[in-house]
Design a protein around this motif. Structure first.
Motif, PDB file in Angstrom:
ATOM      1  N   HIS A  26      44.841  38.465  35.390  1.00 37.16           N
ATOM      2  CA  HIS A  26      45.935  37.571  35.013  1.00 37.16           C
ATOM      3  C   HIS A  26      45.702  36.121  35.416  1.00 37.16           C
ATOM      4  N   GLN A  78      51.017  36.138  39.194  1.00 37.62           N
ATOM      5  CA  GLN A  78      50.780  37.282  38.315  1.00 37.62           C
ATOM      6  C   GLN A  78      49.709  38.225  38.872  1.00 37.62           C
ATOM      7  N   GLY A  91      50.769  41.832  39.173  1.00 33.31           N
ATOM      8  CA  GLY A  91      49.970  42.777  38.405  1.00 33.31           C
ATOM      9  C   GLY A  91      49.355  43.857  39.279  1.00 33.31           C
TER      10      GLY A  91
END
Length: 237
Positions: A190, A195, A199
């Motif tokens: 990402h 993120q 993630g």
């Protein structure tokens, strides 16, 4: 002799991981990015040269999004043969309506919970990279966001990171290492710190769900519900 056999076994596992995890991830990354970068370049050139393609700012934004979706789809198509090969070794379990509903609710609540923690701690504001990505992501209309983040992204990314990477890592390391390793790869993909952490956390959950049911639909439901939930909350509130 025993030492040679053990060394050979380690070498075989290493080769299996490289050929079954990193090769398809690299292929997906290259195809995805080349298609997006090339597609965007062609789009910009066409808009500048062809008078009929005077799309305006809004039309150009939608066209760029379609290019990004196409790039992700092409990446998924490129590594699909790896996925088919991996799934040939698995016995797929069916999902009941009750389990499917629980996965959707669980994915949505978990996503909202993690994002709430990130927001109240100021973690989201600390990443300029995430702010730039979020600006583009949350500018989409709901119908396009549902197609991109609710369907295409979960299907392709789960095929790559759970159906291929997690599956092969579990076979050649351990179940725990497979889940954590594929989650870390998913997070790293990402590209920004917010993120990446999100993630990785969600990747562990989706890896566990995939290992529990041996059915790619299970992590896809979690992933899709998580994406849609955070998009809807952000879009309206």
């Amino acid at each position: 002799m025993d030492k040679m056999l053990k060394n050979q076994e380690k070498t075989n596992k290493y080769d299996n991981i490289v050929s079954g995890v990193f090769a398809p991830l690299f292929l997906y990354y290259v195809i995805h990015n080349v298609a997006v970068i090339g597609g965007l370049a062609i789009l910009e050139l066409a808009v500048g040269k062809v008078e009929m393609l005077n799309l305006g700012e809004e039309g150009l934004f939608y066209a760029r999004t379609v290019v990004r979706m196409a790039g992700m789809a092409l990446g998924g198509v490129a590594v699909y043969p790896y996925y088919v090969r991996e799934q040939a070794k698995n016995k797929k379990k069916s999902l009941s309506l009750k389990i499917g509903t629980a996965l959707v609710l669980g994915g949505a609540l978990l996503s909202l919970g993690i994002n709430y923690l990130f927001a109240v701690t100021g973690f989201i504001e600390s990443s300029a990279g995430y702010q730039q990505v979020a600006e583009v992501q949350f500018a989409l209309p709901l119908w396009m966001a549902f197609m991109f983040y609710g369907i295409l992204s979960p299907v392709v990314e789960e095929m790559v990171f759970r159906g291929i990477a997690c599956n092969r890592l579990c076979q050649n390391t351990s179940h725990t290492m497979g889940i954590v390793g594929s989650a870390l790869l998913f997070g790293a993909f990402h590209g920004n710190v917010v993120q990446m952490l999100y993630g990785t956390l969600m990747g562990v959950v989706m890896g566990y769900v995939y290992g529990r049911y041996h059915n790619l639909t299970a992590p896809i439901l979690v992933h899709s519900a998580a994406n849609i939930a955070i998009y809807v909350i952000t879009y309206f509130f």
